[in-house]
Design a protein around this motif. Structure first.
Motif, PDB file in Angstrom:
ATOM      1  N   LEU A 122       4.087   7.882  -7.880  1.00 53.61           N
ATOM      2  CA  LEU A 122       4.326   6.648  -8.627  1.00 53.61           C
ATOM      3  C   LEU A 122       4.575   5.483  -7.667  1.00 53.61           C
ATOM      4  O   LEU A 122       5.414   5.553  -6.786  1.00 53.61           O
ATOM      5  CB  LEU A 122       5.533   6.838  -9.543  1.00 53.61           C
ATOM      6  N   GLY A 123       3.831   4.404  -7.817  1.00 56.29           N
ATOM      7  CA  GLY A 123       4.068   3.193  -7.035  1.00 56.29           C
ATOM      8  C   GLY A 123       3.352   3.131  -5.703  1.00 56.29           C
ATOM      9  O   GLY A 123       3.368   2.091  -5.048  1.00 56.29           O
ATOM     10  N   ILE A 124       2.698   4.212  -5.264  1.00 59.81           N
ATOM     11  CA  ILE A 124       2.035   4.189  -3.959  1.00 59.81           C
ATOM     12  C   ILE A 124       0.925   3.145  -3.936  1.00 59.81           C
ATOM     13  O   ILE A 124       0.765   2.399  -2.961  1.00 59.81           O
ATOM     14  CB  ILE A 124       1.484   5.589  -3.591  1.00 59.81           C
ATOM     15  N   GLY A 125       0.161   3.065  -5.030  1.00 56.35           N
ATOM     16  CA  GLY A 125      -0.912   2.073  -5.094  1.00 56.35           C
ATOM     17  C   GLY A 125      -0.387   0.653  -5.041  1.00 56.35           C
ATOM     18  O   GLY A 125      -0.978  -0.225  -4.390  1.00 56.35           O
ATOM     19  N   VAL A 126       0.760   0.405  -5.705  1.00 57.89           N
ATOM     20  CA  VAL A 126       1.359  -0.928  -5.681  1.00 57.89           C
ATOM     21  C   VAL A 126       1.816  -1.276  -4.267  1.00 57.89           C
ATOM     22  O   VAL A 126       1.608  -2.386  -3.779  1.00 57.89           O
ATOM     23  CB  VAL A 126       2.547  -1.021  -6.660  1.00 57.89           C
ATOM     24  N   VAL A 127       2.436  -0.315  -3.580  1.00 57.05           N
ATOM     25  CA  VAL A 127       2.904  -0.534  -2.210  1.00 57.05           C
ATOM     26  C   VAL A 127       1.730  -0.872  -1.299  1.00 57.05           C
ATOM     27  O   VAL A 127       1.802  -1.812  -0.489  1.00 57.05           O
ATOM     28  CB  VAL A 127       3.646   0.713  -1.674  1.00 57.05           C
ATOM     29  N   LYS A 128       0.648  -0.125  -1.427  1.00 57.62           N
ATOM     30  CA  LYS A 128      -0.520  -0.356  -0.555  1.00 57.62           C
ATOM     31  C   LYS A 128      -1.057  -1.766  -0.725  1.00 57.62           C
ATOM     32  O   LYS A 128      -1.270  -2.486   0.261  1.00 57.62           O
ATOM     33  CB  LYS A 128      -1.613   0.669  -0.878  1.00 57.62           C
ATOM     34  N   ILE A 129      -1.263  -2.173  -1.961  1.00 57.80           N
ATOM     35  CA  ILE A 129      -1.840  -3.497  -2.214  1.00 57.80           C
ATOM     36  C   ILE A 129      -0.858  -4.601  -1.807  1.00 57.80           C
ATOM     37  O   ILE A 129      -1.259  -5.608  -1.209  1.00 57.80           O
ATOM     38  CB  ILE A 129      -2.247  -3.636  -3.686  1.00 57.80           C
ATOM     39  N   ALA A 130       0.444  -4.411  -2.100  1.00 62.86           N
ATOM     40  CA  ALA A 130       1.439  -5.412  -1.716  1.00 62.86           C
ATOM     41  C   ALA A 130       1.500  -5.556  -0.197  1.00 62.86           C
ATOM     42  O   ALA A 130       1.599  -6.678   0.328  1.00 62.86           O
ATOM     43  CB  ALA A 130       2.810  -5.035  -2.275  1.00 62.86           C
ATOM     44  N   ALA A 131       1.431  -4.442   0.520  1.00 65.14           N
ATOM     45  CA  ALA A 131       1.493  -4.484   1.985  1.00 65.14           C
ATOM     46  C   ALA A 131       0.264  -5.156   2.578  1.00 65.14           C
ATOM     47  O   ALA A 131       0.368  -5.976   3.498  1.00 65.14           O
ATOM     48  CB  ALA A 131       1.642  -3.067   2.542  1.00 65.14           C
ATOM     49  N   ILE A 132      -0.921  -4.803   2.072  1.00 64.23           N
ATOM     50  CA  ILE A 132      -2.161  -5.419   2.564  1.00 64.23           C
ATOM     51  C   ILE A 132      -2.143  -6.918   2.287  1.00 64.23           C
ATOM     52  O   ILE A 132      -2.532  -7.734   3.133  1.00 64.23           O
ATOM     53  CB  ILE A 132      -3.384  -4.748   1.915  1.00 64.23           C
ATOM     54  N   SER A 133      -1.671  -7.289   1.107  1.00 60.46           N
ATOM     55  CA  SER A 133      -1.590  -8.698   0.729  1.00 60.46           C
ATOM     56  C   SER A 133      -0.605  -9.454   1.622  1.00 60.46           C
ATOM     57  O   SER A 133      -0.898 -10.554   2.107  1.00 60.46           O
ATOM     58  CB  SER A 133      -1.168  -8.814  -0.737  1.00 60.46           C
ATOM     59  N   ARG A 134       0.573  -8.851   1.855  1.00 58.78           N
ATOM     60  CA  ARG A 134       1.586  -9.504   2.706  1.00 58.78           C
ATOM     61  C   ARG A 134       1.082  -9.645   4.136  1.00 58.78           C
ATOM     62  O   ARG A 134       1.298 -10.683   4.783  1.00 58.78           O
ATOM     63  CB  ARG A 134       2.882  -8.681   2.681  1.00 58.78           C
ATOM     64  N   ALA A 135       0.408  -8.628   4.629  1.00 59.49           N
ATOM     65  CA  ALA A 135      -0.133  -8.679   5.992  1.00 59.49           C
ATOM     66  C   ALA A 135      -1.183  -9.772   6.126  1.00 59.49           C
ATOM     67  O   ALA A 135      -1.237 -10.485   7.128  1.00 59.49           O
ATOM     68  CB  ALA A 135      -0.717  -7.321   6.368  1.00 59.49           C
ATOM     69  N   LEU A 136      -2.004  -9.908   5.094  1.00 60.43           N
ATOM     70  CA  LEU A 136      -3.069 -10.910   5.138  1.00 60.43           C
ATOM     71  C   LEU A 136      -2.491 -12.311   5.261  1.00 60.43           C
ATOM     72  O   LEU A 136      -3.068 -13.180   5.922  1.00 60.43           O
ATOM     73  CB  LEU A 136      -3.934 -10.793   3.885  1.00 60.43           C
ATOM     74  N   ARG A 137      -1.331 -12.538   4.639  1.00 65.71           N
ATOM     75  CA  ARG A 137      -0.697 -13.861   4.755  1.00 65.71           C
ATOM     76  C   ARG A 137      -0.209 -14.134   6.170  1.00 65.71           C
ATOM     77  O   ARG A 137       0.036 -15.282   6.540  1.00 65.71           O
ATOM     78  CB  ARG A 137       0.483 -13.973   3.767  1.00 65.71           C
ATOM     79  N   GLU A 138      -0.065 -13.086   6.968  1.00 67.67           N
ATOM     80  CA  GLU A 138       0.324 -13.246   8.375  1.00 67.67           C
ATOM     81  C   GLU A 138      -0.890 -13.219   9.308  1.00 67.67           C
ATOM     82  O   GLU A 138      -0.722 -13.198  10.533  1.00 67.67           O
ATOM     83  CB  GLU A 138       1.287 -12.115   8.780  1.00 67.67           C
TER      84      GLU A 138
END
Length: 613
Positions: A272-288
């Motif tokens: 549960l939530g692994i997919g959300v973590v992956k997308i949130a992390a990729i999105s946050r990294a992209l902003r950097e």
């Protein structure tokens, strides 16, 4: 979660409508306005999506997933005429599914915002005339006119005007850069002030902006290894749990107990939530300005215990300069040696060759064309200039060519590049490259977070390698390396049990980056080839991005473990114990499931706001 999150706006609205309709059926049934027979239509409407998803998972993946567990639980409630239990449990389940959909959509929203920044039409100048054209009709060579408040639609070069450009959409750095004629600009960046005439060099899918977002889309489709593990566990654990629930029913004949266990017992909720973590992390990294090219790299970077750095262009700025020329053979003057060296290096694009050409240019020394030119990668170049055999390269290259007149010692603080004329040493160019800002700070941070080994690799001589590594704070280095040697060292480290990250640039370190557990390339905005070979791409040529990537990776994996603890502790241990103790019934079990989903999704979404500076 179990449902697809690739939802269009209307489908997203449809899921909300489904919840409202099921809730209304529940309310009017509770008020005795409708009969159980009519209630069944509302339940069927709500169950349809779960049944469809569950059957797909069973047929395509041979997995008894969460939707089937929930479907069986609701159907059992109805069969046993526990109508209110069934409708309330279904409502909580649908709300939980909807929360997971909202979470994924919210996590992806920052990526989609960046993808939607390009204009649909732009103004171009052709033969002195201005006209508006669709962005899809742009071609390389077009002159695009840009003014304040507009987004750059192409990769190109400024041929007129000037202005302040915000490159945050690509590099993550919101500080404006003043750019004038001759400077490069990139699609997706924003014109804060000024006006520009831009000659397009790359348009459409060829721009760095489009390539980045194509890679992001591909990365979203790649699962984290830990998700694959939880899915494999669920494949065999699902039937086992169903058998256990069946045994409980045979022993107790308590249908409410069985329904509750089905709601809380799905093994698929481990992930549960692994997919959300992956997308949130990729999105946050992209902003950097950091691009993870897959969930596997996001997870693996958190486990790395050994970092390997290429020296040239990574720990140093990659713009070497000739500091001086030492004449060894007095038959040649300084000007003659520079002339011959520049002629031989004129066909080479290596940074050191460019440094020698710049050295000749600074002294306005012209050079003739060379013939029979060839490069020995990682060693040097050979050519014929004015009917003389000219060799330029490192000590190993000179040894390979049996060059005579070799000096025993060289300056230990600089890179020595030898020039031999007709196989006799004639001179030595001393080349220096400044240490990149933040290099020593990064090494200290790596040591502080427990990285066991940090190694510098270089083709330089051992004296220069030792000098540079000491300046940066690296205790281990390897010198006189060819590109193939770097790959061998990485394999050697991996065979000893190390999990290796290689930091370099894809132009010269492609093989090493590809063979490391995680390859990290820097400076992709200046060298787009850097996006090809590595698993993690830093758009800026700043080493701080390495530590930011590690921070995002570690916090993401920690978040996944926190989520798993919530699910296992709250759902599978506390929840099931309370069910077995008959403190919690089916409706309460559905509420516990909803609570777990909400906690996991909120915990995952917070990655979007984490500080990585």
């Amino acid at each position: 979660m179990s449902k697809s999150t690739e939802l269009l706006p209307m489908e997203f609205l449809w899921e909300f409508i489904r919840i409202i309709i099921v809730a209304l059926f529940g309310v009017v049934y509770y008020e005795h306005i409708i009969s159980p027979e009519i209630l069944l239509w509302g339940v069927a409407f709500g169950l349809y999506a779960l049944i469809k998803t569950g059957i797909k998972g069973l047929v395509r993946k041979r997995k008894i997933g969460t939707p089937l567990f929930f479907t069986v639980a609701v159907v059992l409630s109805l069969v046993c005429k526990e109508y209110l239990v069934g409708i309330v449990a279904l409502l909580f389940i649908l709300i939980a599914e909807y929360i997971s959909i909202i979470s994924v959509t919210f996590a992806r929203s920052s990526i989609e915002k960046l993808q939607d920044t390009l204009p649909s039409a732009v103004v171009v100048k052709h033969k002195g005339q201005k006209r508006k054209v669709s962005i899809i009709d742009l071609r390389a060579g077009d002159i695009v006119l840009l003014k304040t408040g507009e987004t750059v639609p192409v990769d190109g070069e400024i041929v007129g005007g000037g202005g302040a450009i915000n490159e945050a959409a690509i590099t993550g750095d919101s500080a404006c850069k003043i750019k004038t004629s001759g400077a490069k600009v990139y699609a997706g960046t924003f014109m804060n002030a000024g006006s520009l005439d831009i000659e397009a060099t790359k348009v459409g899918s060829d721009t760095i902006f489009s390539r980045v977002h194509a890679l992001v889309s591909d990365a979203e489709s790649k699962q984290l290894p830990i998700k694959n593990l939880t899915d494999r566990i669920a494949v065999w654990l699902g039937p086992a749990i169903l058998i256990c629930v069946g045994v409980v029913y045979v022993m107790t004949r308590d249908i409410q107990l069985v329904i509750s266990l089905l709601i809380l017992g799905s093994p698929a909720q481990l992930g549960l939530g692994i997919g959300v973590v992956k997308i949130a992390a990729i999105s946050r990294a992209l902003r950097e300005g950091i691009l993870f090219k897959g969930g596997n790299f996001l997870e693996e970077l958190a486990r790395v215990d050994t970092f390997v750095f290429d020296k040239a262009g990574t720990l140093t700025v990659g713009k070497p300069r000739v500091s001086r020329l030492q004449i060894v053979d007095s038959k040649f003057s300084e000007e003659q040696l520079i002339r011959l060296a520049a002629a031989a290096d004129s066909g080479c694009d290596h940074p050191i060759a460019k440094a020698i050409l710049s050295y000749a240019g600074e002294r306005a020394i012209a050079y003739p064309p060379a013939s029979d030119f060839y490069v020995v990668k990682g060693r040097g170049v050979a050519a014929r200039v004015d009917e003389q055999a000219v060799l330029i390269g490192n000590r190993s290259f000179m040894n390979d060519k049996s060059v005579s007149g070799f000096l025993a010692t060289v300056n230990s603080t600089e890179t020595a590049i030898f020039i031999a004329i007709n196989y006799k040493l004639a001179g030595i160019f001393y080349v220096s490259d400044a240490i990149r800002d933040g290099a020593s700070e990064l090494i200290k941070l790596l040591n502080d977070i427990g990285i066991e080994r940090v190694i510098m690799l270089t083709g330089d001589n051992p004296e220069t390698a030792r000098f540079v590594s000491r300046q940066i704070g690296i205790s281990e280095h390897r010198a006189n390396l060819l590109p193939g040697d770097k790959v061998s060292i990485i394999h050697e480290l991996q065979e000893s049990g190390a999990i290796v990250a290689m930091v370099g640039d894809s132009l010269h370190d492609a093989a090493a980056l590809k063979n490391a557990n995680v390859g990290i390339s820097i400076g992709a905005i200046e060298m787009q080839a850097a996006m090809e070979g590595a698993g993690v791409v830093l758009m800026k040529d700043k080493l701080q991005g390495v530590f930011k990537a590690i921070t995002i990776s570690k916090r993401s994996i920690n978040t996944i473990y926190q989520n798993m603890i919530v699910c296992v502790a709250l759902l599978h241990i506390v929840g099931i114990l309370l069910v077995l103790m008959k403190i919690v019934g089916p409706m309460e079990a559905a509420a516990v499931h909803l609570l777990a989903v909400a906690l996991v999704c909120l915990n995952s979404i917070k990655l979007l706001r984490m500080k990585v500076s």
